[in-house]
Write an enzyme that holds these catalytic residues in place. Sequence first.
Site, PDB file in Angstrom:
ATOM      1  N   GLY A  41       0.828  -1.204   0.000  1.00 25.32           N
ATOM      2  CA  GLY A  41       0.000   0.000   0.000  1.00 25.32           C
ATOM      3  C   GLY A  41       0.861   1.251   0.000  1.00 25.32           C
ATOM      4  O   GLY A  41       1.869   1.335   0.706  1.00 25.32           O
ATOM      5  N   GLY A  43      -0.739   4.494   0.003  1.00 27.94           N
ATOM      6  CA  GLY A  43      -1.602   5.633   0.309  1.00 27.94           C
ATOM      7  C   GLY A  43      -0.983   6.477   1.406  1.00 27.94           C
ATOM      8  O   GLY A  43       0.220   6.420   1.652  1.00 27.94           O
ATOM      9  N   GLY A  46       0.737   4.035   3.852  1.00 26.37           N
ATOM     10  CA  GLY A  46       1.827   3.198   3.349  1.00 26.37           C
ATOM     11  C   GLY A  46       3.022   3.988   2.864  1.00 26.37           C
ATOM     12  O   GLY A  46       4.179   3.645   3.173  1.00 26.37           O
ATOM     13  N   HIS A 267     -21.173   8.598   4.030  1.00 28.93           N
ATOM     14  CA  HIS A 267     -20.937  10.042   3.959  1.00 28.93           C
ATOM     15  C   HIS A 267     -22.194  10.753   3.484  1.00 28.93           C
ATOM     16  O   HIS A 267     -22.842  10.303   2.546  1.00 28.93           O
ATOM     17  CB  HIS A 267     -19.779  10.320   2.990  1.00 28.93           C
ATOM     18  CG  HIS A 267     -19.215  11.692   3.105  1.00 28.93           C
ATOM     19  ND1 HIS A 267     -19.886  12.798   2.657  1.00 28.93           N
ATOM     20  CD2 HIS A 267     -18.047  12.130   3.614  1.00 28.93           C
ATOM     21  CE1 HIS A 267     -19.142  13.870   2.899  1.00 28.93           C
ATOM     22  NE2 HIS A 267     -18.017  13.490   3.474  1.00 28.93           N
ATOM     23  N   ARG A 331     -21.042  13.144  10.366  1.00 29.39           N
ATOM     24  CA  ARG A 331     -21.528  12.528   9.134  1.00 29.39           C
ATOM     25  C   ARG A 331     -22.663  11.549   9.332  1.00 29.39           C
ATOM     26  O   ARG A 331     -23.611  11.540   8.555  1.00 29.39           O
ATOM     27  CB  ARG A 331     -20.363  11.795   8.495  1.00 29.39           C
ATOM     28  CG  ARG A 331     -19.330  12.748   8.041  1.00 29.39           C
ATOM     29  CD  ARG A 331     -18.097  12.046   7.584  1.00 29.39           C
ATOM     30  NE  ARG A 331     -17.199  13.067   7.071  1.00 29.39           N
ATOM     31  CZ  ARG A 331     -16.004  12.824   6.597  1.00 29.39           C
ATOM     32  NH1 ARG A 331     -15.550  11.582   6.579  1.00 29.39           N
ATOM     33  NH2 ARG A 331     -15.260  13.798   6.143  1.00 29.39           N
ATOM     34  N   HIS A 402     -18.465   5.299   2.412  1.00 31.19           N
ATOM     35  CA  HIS A 402     -17.318   6.195   2.323  1.00 31.19           C
ATOM     36  C   HIS A 402     -16.073   5.722   3.059  1.00 31.19           C
ATOM     37  O   HIS A 402     -14.954   5.852   2.576  1.00 31.19           O
ATOM     38  CB  HIS A 402     -17.744   7.559   2.880  1.00 31.19           C
ATOM     39  CG  HIS A 402     -16.680   8.587   2.870  1.00 31.19           C
ATOM     40  ND1 HIS A 402     -16.091   9.024   1.701  1.00 31.19           N
ATOM     41  CD2 HIS A 402     -16.070   9.275   3.864  1.00 31.19           C
ATOM     42  CE1 HIS A 402     -15.187   9.941   1.994  1.00 31.19           C
ATOM     43  NE2 HIS A 402     -15.138  10.100   3.293  1.00 31.19           N
ATOM     44  N   GLU A 426      -6.370   3.142   7.055  1.00 32.45           N
ATOM     45  CA  GLU A 426      -7.766   2.696   7.081  1.00 32.45           C
ATOM     46  C   GLU A 426      -7.879   1.182   7.236  1.00 32.45           C
ATOM     47  O   GLU A 426      -8.918   0.664   7.651  1.00 32.45           O
ATOM     48  CB  GLU A 426      -8.477   3.172   5.798  1.00 32.45           C
ATOM     49  CG  GLU A 426      -9.983   3.026   5.872  1.00 32.45           C
ATOM     50  CD  GLU A 426     -10.727   3.679   4.712  1.00 32.45           C
ATOM     51  OE1 GLU A 426     -10.150   4.573   4.041  1.00 32.45           O
ATOM     52  OE2 GLU A 426     -11.889   3.308   4.483  1.00 32.45           O
ATOM     53  N   SER A 441      -8.777  11.004   8.968  1.00 33.71           N
ATOM     54  CA  SER A 441      -8.214   9.780   8.416  1.00 33.71           C
ATOM     55  C   SER A 441      -6.832  10.036   7.815  1.00 33.71           C
ATOM     56  O   SER A 441      -5.907   9.245   8.012  1.00 33.71           O
ATOM     57  CB  SER A 441      -9.130   9.209   7.343  1.00 33.71           C
ATOM     58  OG  SER A 441      -8.493   8.124   6.731  1.00 33.71           O
TER      59      SER A 441
HETATM   60  C1  LIG Z   1     -13.622  10.780  -1.756  1.00 34.42           C
HETATM   61  C2  LIG Z   1     -12.952  10.717  -0.420  1.00 34.42           C
HETATM   62  C3  LIG Z   1     -12.581  11.882   0.239  1.00 34.42           C
HETATM   63  C4  LIG Z   1     -11.935  11.833   1.460  1.00 34.42           C
HETATM   64  N1  LIG Z   1     -11.580  13.000   2.073  1.00 34.42           N
HETATM   65  C5  LIG Z   1     -10.891  12.942   3.246  1.00 34.42           C
HETATM   66  C6  LIG Z   1     -10.449  14.132   3.881  1.00 34.42           C
HETATM   67  O1  LIG Z   1     -10.690  15.238   3.404  1.00 34.42           O
HETATM   68  N2  LIG Z   1      -9.744  14.032   5.018  1.00 34.42           N
HETATM   69  C7  LIG Z   1      -9.446  12.823   5.582  1.00 34.42           C
HETATM   70  O2  LIG Z   1      -8.778  12.795   6.597  1.00 34.42           O
HETATM   71  N3  LIG Z   1      -9.863  11.675   4.996  1.00 34.42           N
HETATM   72  C8  LIG Z   1     -10.572  11.705   3.849  1.00 34.42           C
HETATM   73  N4  LIG Z   1     -10.989  10.536   3.267  1.00 34.42           N
HETATM   74  C9  LIG Z   1     -10.566   9.260   3.819  1.00 34.42           C
HETATM   75  C10 LIG Z   1      -9.125   8.993   3.449  1.00 34.42           C
HETATM   76  O3  LIG Z   1      -8.863   9.482   2.159  1.00 34.42           O
HETATM   77  C11 LIG Z   1      -8.773   7.524   3.458  1.00 34.42           C
HETATM   78  O4  LIG Z   1      -9.278   6.911   4.601  1.00 34.42           O
HETATM   79  C12 LIG Z   1      -7.282   7.355   3.458  1.00 34.42           C
HETATM   80  O5  LIG Z   1      -6.720   8.061   2.397  1.00 34.42           O
HETATM   81  C13 LIG Z   1      -6.863   5.905   3.394  1.00 34.42           C
HETATM   82  O6  LIG Z   1      -5.475   5.830   3.258  1.00 34.42           O
HETATM   83  P1  LIG Z   1      -4.730   4.445   3.341  1.00 34.42           P
HETATM   84  O7  LIG Z   1      -3.276   4.736   3.280  1.00 34.42           O
HETATM   85  O8  LIG Z   1      -5.185   3.698   4.524  1.00 34.42           O
HETATM   86  O9  LIG Z   1      -5.202   3.606   2.083  1.00 34.42           O
HETATM   87  P2  LIG Z   1      -5.385   3.976   0.528  1.00 34.42           P
HETATM   88  O10 LIG Z   1      -5.036   5.346   0.196  1.00 34.42           O
HETATM   89  O11 LIG Z   1      -6.720   3.453   0.173  1.00 34.42           O
HETATM   90  O12 LIG Z   1      -4.288   3.101  -0.175  1.00 34.42           O
HETATM   91  C14 LIG Z   1      -4.380   1.715  -0.299  1.00 34.42           C
HETATM   92  C15 LIG Z   1      -3.118   1.231  -0.954  1.00 34.42           C
HETATM   93  O13 LIG Z   1      -3.070  -0.177  -0.868  1.00 34.42           O
HETATM   94  C16 LIG Z   1      -2.831  -0.743  -2.124  1.00 34.42           C
HETATM   95  N5  LIG Z   1      -3.517  -2.025  -2.159  1.00 34.42           N
HETATM   96  C17 LIG Z   1      -4.770  -2.312  -1.756  1.00 34.42           C
HETATM   97  N6  LIG Z   1      -5.025  -3.610  -1.904  1.00 34.42           N
HETATM   98  C18 LIG Z   1      -3.907  -4.160  -2.412  1.00 34.42           C
HETATM   99  C19 LIG Z   1      -3.548  -5.474  -2.781  1.00 34.42           C
HETATM  100  N7  LIG Z   1      -4.368  -6.514  -2.638  1.00 34.42           N
HETATM  101  N8  LIG Z   1      -2.316  -5.672  -3.306  1.00 34.42           N
HETATM  102  C20 LIG Z   1      -1.440  -4.640  -3.448  1.00 34.42           C
HETATM  103  N9  LIG Z   1      -1.736  -3.385  -3.090  1.00 34.42           N
HETATM  104  C21 LIG Z   1      -2.947  -3.155  -2.583  1.00 34.42           C
HETATM  105  C22 LIG Z   1      -3.316   0.246  -3.127  1.00 34.42           C
HETATM  106  O14 LIG Z   1      -2.606   0.087  -4.328  1.00 34.42           O
HETATM  107  C23 LIG Z   1      -2.981   1.567  -2.428  1.00 34.42           C
HETATM  108  O15 LIG Z   1      -1.645   1.908  -2.705  1.00 34.42           O
HETATM  109  C24 LIG Z   1     -11.665  10.579   2.046  1.00 34.42           C
HETATM  110  C25 LIG Z   1     -12.050   9.415   1.401  1.00 34.42           C
HETATM  111  C26 LIG Z   1     -12.726   9.469   0.193  1.00 34.42           C
HETATM  112  C27 LIG Z   1     -13.196   8.205  -0.425  1.00 34.42           C
END
Ligand SMILES: Cc1cc2nc3c(=O)[nH]c(=O)nc-3n(C[C@H](O)[C@H](O)[C@H](O)COP(=O)(O)OP(=O)(O)OC[C@H]3O[C@@H](n4cnc5c(N)ncnc54)[C@H](O)[C@@H]3O)c2cc1C
Lengths: 638, 247
Positions: A41, A43, A46, A267, A331, A402, A426, A441
């Site tokens: 990951g 994001g 990660g 959301h 929300r 969401h 997340e 988040s």
């Molecule tokens: C439209 C929207 C707006 C938002 N706005 C806000 C905001 O303003 N403020 C806030 O705090 N939060 C916001 N959130 C929530 C926040 O964006 C997310 O909770 C957060 O970005 C998640 O980050 P993460 O690093 O956990 O995962 P993600 O960013 O979802 O990244 C997941 C990663 O894992 C990888 N991955 C997944 N499964 C696999 C697999 N099987 N094999 C290999 N790689 C894999 C993907 O390639 C990616 O790189 C928003 C969410 C949405 C949907």
Amino acid sequence: MVTLNSKIPEGPLEEKWTKYKANARRVNPANKKKLDIIVVGTGISGAPAASALGELGYNVKVFCYQDTPRRAHSVAAQGGINAAKNYKNDGDSVYQLFYDIIKGGDFRAREANVYRIAEVSNQIIDHFTAIGVPFAREYGGTLTTRSFGGVQVSRTFYSRGQTGQQVLLGAYSSLSRQVKEGTVTMYPRRDMLDLVVVDGKARGIIARNLVTGAIERHSAHAVVLATGGYGTIYYLSTLAVNSNASAAWKAYKKGALFANPSFVQIHPSSVPQMNEFQSKLTLMSESLRNDGRVWVPKNKGDKRPANEIPEEDRDYYLERRYPAFGNLVPRDVASRAAKERCDAGYGVGPTGLAVNLDFRDAIKKQGKKAIEAKYGNLFEMYKDITGIDSYEEPMRIYPAGHYTMGGLWVDYELMTTIPGLFAIGEANFSDHGANRLGASSLMQGAGDGYFILPYTITNFLAPEIRTPRIKTDLPEFDEAEKNAVENINRLMSVGGTETASSFHKRLGKIMWDHCGMSRNEQGLLEARRMIRELREEFWKELKVPGKTDEVNQELEKAIRMADFLELGELMVLDALNRKESCGAHFREESQTPDGEAQRIDEQYAYVAAWEYNGENEPVLNREPLNFEFVELKQRSYK
Amino acid sequence: MQNMKLKLKIWKQRDASSRGRFVTYDLDGVSPEMSFVEMLAYLNEKLVLKGDEPVTFEHDCHEGICGSCGMYINGYPHGPVKGLTTCLLSMRYFKDGETIVIEPWRAKSFPVIKDLMVDRSAFDKIQQAGGFISVAVGAAPEANTIPVRKHSSDLAFDASVCIGCGACVAACKNASAMLFVSAKVSQYALLPQGRPEAKERVRDMIAEMDKQGFGSCSNTGACEAQCPKQIKLFNIARLNREYIKAL
Ligand SMILES: Cc1cc2nc3c(=O)[nH]c(=O)nc-3n(C[C@H](O)[C@H](O)[C@H](O)COP(=O)(O)OP(=O)(O)OC[C@H]3O[C@@H](n4cnc5c(N)ncnc54)[C@H](O)[C@@H]3O)c2cc1C
Ligand code: SF4
Ligand code: FES
């Protein structure tokens, strides 16, 4: 049953993290090079984790399914990122941020974890600013903030309406620097298919190369899952369409517990569905509720265009029901209120499944320019999608799946119940309880990745410095690879007549109808039956074209779909078990006389951590939540 | 609104080493409310059910922010409407009965992987060469100790919104990546935090751009016209100034 040890340090809330860090075991710099860490990951959890671990000198391997780490779903976050800087002098503090998250989560999160994330929040802003993230500024050159749903202070840092993009690209830039330094190796276009556990410890993953179809083995001393949330289980959600649950689900089936799977945030403001082929609902950031007023007509079936409905015929129902917070209620409250109005027949738009979000008064007061400066790109996006100009007439919005508060159970060290397997962002369950507050988040993801995991992972790694590089020819790798290949072959050979997307739509509808904004026992039992039937049908009727040794996007979808069909049932089971309402989890059987969520603390002040049990019903493990520092109160935004 | 019937001429190519060709599909029942990628997903659904091979293309966020999607649509990167990515391009911009020609990005540095999917990893390489500010986690000063003129910060933001989609390269007859590189260089050049490494950054990123085989810039502005995020040409002018300063 497993014994859940949350490893919360002793002592006063404010000292726990400092003490933990002081006592944590360390790995000396020369040894870090010898330790491999896999991060799945890229994001906002990660990418920070990988770059921070790389900077420390570990040998890091990073995976994502996109072609480049910069496209991770986090890029789409809009509204902002919280921190307790108190730049607005409005009485904010680490304690206040902690309290807001605990309360917003309806008292279903761990105090110690939440306090820690509030504590590191300020460092996150410092770091992002130093690496060139262009947060919005005042004319004097200092950073500015805005207030965001569910709180009464202004603590949200932002970059217009695309904060996620800016912080993610910041994190991606540091990741790129580590790739150049040689501490991080990138493996993009890979899908993690399974976790490899050797002698009880997470030691690697099986991945599919999405270009060649090759099944690869990757080993490490520890594995970090930063794979995001599973909100796409609803099919229509605000998440990037390829977001999925598979990595976490595979970890669950290898023994990691899955906590509070039914805690999903719906959301309140997405662009309503416009056609049956739609595969995604676009979020309209909740920051819009700072200036937009939510309303529906007072009279049922009033079909006049919004601008022709006079003030006296409008029902600003959030302001009416929640005078203290008005349009800024959390929300879950806003979503349910919208659903309530629409279900009662007051909804607007062609489907009646929408409410108005109106900027008329804000434009009158602040001028169009000011509104444009704050939300320009959101107004544009709304217009691109709907053709409607929201400077002239209200936006229409409706709730959408969401964010998943549920996720892999982790202890204070962010380690799952499998030693050496960590979950951040997340993908874990830890900080948001039963409902997440806006803009927290990104904070949690970046905090986990930059400032928490790099400290907590050393307790696991310190005793591993003498463990040589893990070999990939171990029988555990053979076994995991064999299972992954068999799963793929099984999917390819079903030979039915229905696509994975079609099954996804059907599962999504079941989840939305029965395990969405509002749940009841009968509906949940019905959902469980329907999911089981759908799963059976899936394995008889699925159609996957093409071959396995090439790009095959239909196969990718089918692999994810098989996991969703299992996870869906666990979500329902969890929702059935929790007979109270709390946060986003609204059990119709448990509400106050005026229709608000009613918690039952004596019975349900615990984390429900589910344990995989083969073909049998998963085992429920309870982690009691002890509130030592805050008093449990029924949430009220009136 | 009435559903449409379209003729789609789509580039199909098995892999990088195979030769591609156009395949024509007739598609009925396209709703003007679909986005372009939803229209393609709808086509694929039909193809799979018929037992034909679906069209490979990339998309993820559907919000114009991840940069995954991208293809030539009737000769224009991301299609004929200014300021939109393919995923935000609504089908209401097309007419019933229309023929739409769809191709992958065509640039030496973006080899085709399959059909409309191309390899844009050259952009990652350029970023790795110098697209960062070297501050380690833990070393940052308190955020407000670095005041930044609001104007500069806003300009830096405008440059920073590049989504790395590659349309600028695809639009350029020389397949130059100057607009992409200039966006990153400008963002950092405009911020005090970015100044200490400004020289190395611009030199290293330009060197890597050349190494990746992108062409040179001849100032025709096709990139700016096609950039869905409206990254401005004056960023290239700034890049050139920064480059000269760095020599
Ligand atoms: C439209 C929207 C707006 C938002 N706005 C806000 C905001 O303003 N403020 C806030 O705090 N939060 C916001 N959130 C929530 C926040 O964006 C997310 O909770 C957060 O970005 C998640 O980050 P993460 O690093 O956990 O995962 P993600 O960013 O979802 O990244 C997941 C990663 O894992 C990888 N991955 C997944 N499964 C696999 C697999 N099987 N094999 C290999 N790689 C894999 C993907 O390639 C990616 O790189 C928003 C969410 C949405 C949907
Ligand atoms: S400069 Fe514009 S066209 Fe080029 S990659 Fe960035 S967003 Fe795409
Ligand atoms: S799918 Fe993300 S920009 Fe188009």
